[in-house]
Each structure stands twice: as C-alpha cells, then as structure tokens.
Design a protein around this motif. Structure first.
Motif, mmCIF file in Angstrom:
data_model
loop_
_atom_site.group_PDB
_atom_site.id
_atom_site.type_symbol
_atom_site.label_atom_id
_atom_site.label_comp_id
_atom_site.label_asym_id
_atom_site.label_seq_id
_atom_site.Cartn_x
_atom_site.Cartn_y
_atom_site.Cartn_z
ATOM 1 N N GLY A 1 -18.911 -7.108 83.099
ATOM 2 C CA GLY A 1 -17.559 -7.568 83.383
ATOM 3 C C GLY A 1 -17.268 -8.963 82.885
ATOM 4 N N ARG B 1 -13.755 -11.969 82.782
ATOM 5 C CA ARG B 1 -12.395 -12.346 83.198
ATOM 6 C C ARG B 1 -11.755 -13.023 81.990
ATOM 7 N NH1 ARG B 1 -8.587 -11.021 86.815
ATOM 8 N NH2 ARG B 1 -7.363 -12.812 87.424
ATOM 9 N N LYS C 1 -7.208 -11.120 83.291
ATOM 10 C CA LYS C 1 -7.478 -9.683 83.342
ATOM 11 C C LYS C 1 -8.961 -9.466 83.597
ATOM 12 C CE LYS C 1 -4.026 -8.746 79.755
ATOM 13 N NZ LYS C 1 -2.977 -8.151 80.522
ATOM 14 N N ASN C 2 -9.276 -8.424 84.359
ATOM 15 C CA ASN C 2 -10.662 -8.013 84.545
ATOM 16 C C ASN C 2 -10.983 -6.995 83.451
ATOM 17 O OD1 ASN C 2 -11.485 -9.335 87.088
ATOM 18 N ND2 ASN C 2 -9.762 -8.197 87.896
ATOM 19 N N ASP D 1 -9.978 -2.080 80.737
ATOM 20 C CA ASP D 1 -9.635 -2.810 81.942
ATOM 21 C C ASP D 1 -10.646 -2.390 83.009
ATOM 22 O OD1 ASP D 1 -6.940 -4.259 83.180
ATOM 23 O OD2 ASP D 1 -8.130 -3.140 84.645
ATOM 24 N N LEU E 1 -10.414 -2.472 86.300
ATOM 25 C CA LEU E 1 -9.918 -2.049 87.605
ATOM 26 C C LEU E 1 -9.565 -0.567 87.594
ATOM 27 C CD1 LEU E 1 -7.700 -5.096 88.582
ATOM 28 C CD2 LEU E 1 -10.109 -4.655 89.107
ATOM 29 N N ASN F 1 -13.252 -2.758 91.303
ATOM 30 C CA ASN F 1 -13.754 -3.350 90.073
ATOM 31 C C ASN F 1 -14.924 -2.519 89.539
ATOM 32 O OD1 ASN F 1 -15.032 -4.981 88.091
ATOM 33 N ND2 ASN F 1 -14.044 -6.778 88.974
ATOM 34 N N ARG G 1 -18.320 -4.084 88.652
ATOM 35 C CA ARG G 1 -19.233 -4.333 89.772
ATOM 36 C C ARG G 1 -19.636 -3.055 90.494
ATOM 37 N NH1 ARG G 1 -15.748 -8.127 92.882
ATOM 38 N NH2 ARG G 1 -14.926 -9.285 91.144
#
Length: 106
Positions: free
Chosen positions: A22, A24, A28-29, A43, A45, A52, A55
């Motif tokens: 991941g 940032r 944006k994640n 993305d 999410l 997420n 994660r």
C-alpha cells in the motif's frame, strides 16, 4: 487534453511476488500487486465498505479478496466476482521506467 500527473511509487524490486503493498498518493490509498511478475495498480479501498485491501486483502487464485466481507475481485480487471461489492476497483495506469513504478493520476 486533460492534464495528468505521474507520481513515483517505488522500485519494482520493492514488491515481492504475491504481495499487496500500500501507498498513500495524492490523498488516495493505492495498492501495487505483483503476481507472476506482472504488476497491477488499483485503488486500495474495497468498493463495498472501504476496507483497506493493502492491509486487509489477500491474494488467491488471481483474485483480490477483501477479508472484511469476503468480496473477491478479479486481478486483471478489478471487477467483483463474488461477495457484497457491486462496483469494480479503480485501476490505475502506470509506467515502469528504470525499474521505477510511476502511477498516472488523472
């Protein structure tokens, strides 16, 4: 023509085979995935409840699995295959230059 922004994410060698990593970027994640030496950028999410995936996601049988509610997304398209999500993950274009992954932000 709409302007785009190219943002450096990481070195290709920083992503292990079968890993979701991941980042940032621009509020944006973002997640980068490597399977069979192929890179995917989405993305991070989940489109169901915004868990997420960088994660809490798993990779299995060329699918991204959200462990929050068991939605499975196709690794190639980001489209939900099963579970509660109805919208696909946003897939980002990227370039690899000198082993550096650069994401294209519209």
């Amino acid at each position: 023509m709409a302007s785009v922004k190219k943002v450096k994410l990481c070195n290709v060698r920083d992503i292990n085979e079968g890993e979701i990593k991941g980042f940032r970027v621009e509020n944006k994640n973002i997640m980068v995935i490597k399977i069979d030496n192929k890179i995917y950028v989405y993305d991070a999410l989940c489109t169901h409840r915004n868990c997420n995936l960088a994660r809490m996601g798993l990779l299995k049988n060329n699918r991204i699995i959200c462990t929050c509610h068991e939605t499975e997304f196709d690794i190639e398209t980001g489209k939900p295959i099963s579970g509660l999500a109805r919208k696909p993950l946003t897939k980002y274009e990227f370039e690899v230059e000198d082993d550096i992954i650069n994401i294209i932000i519209p």
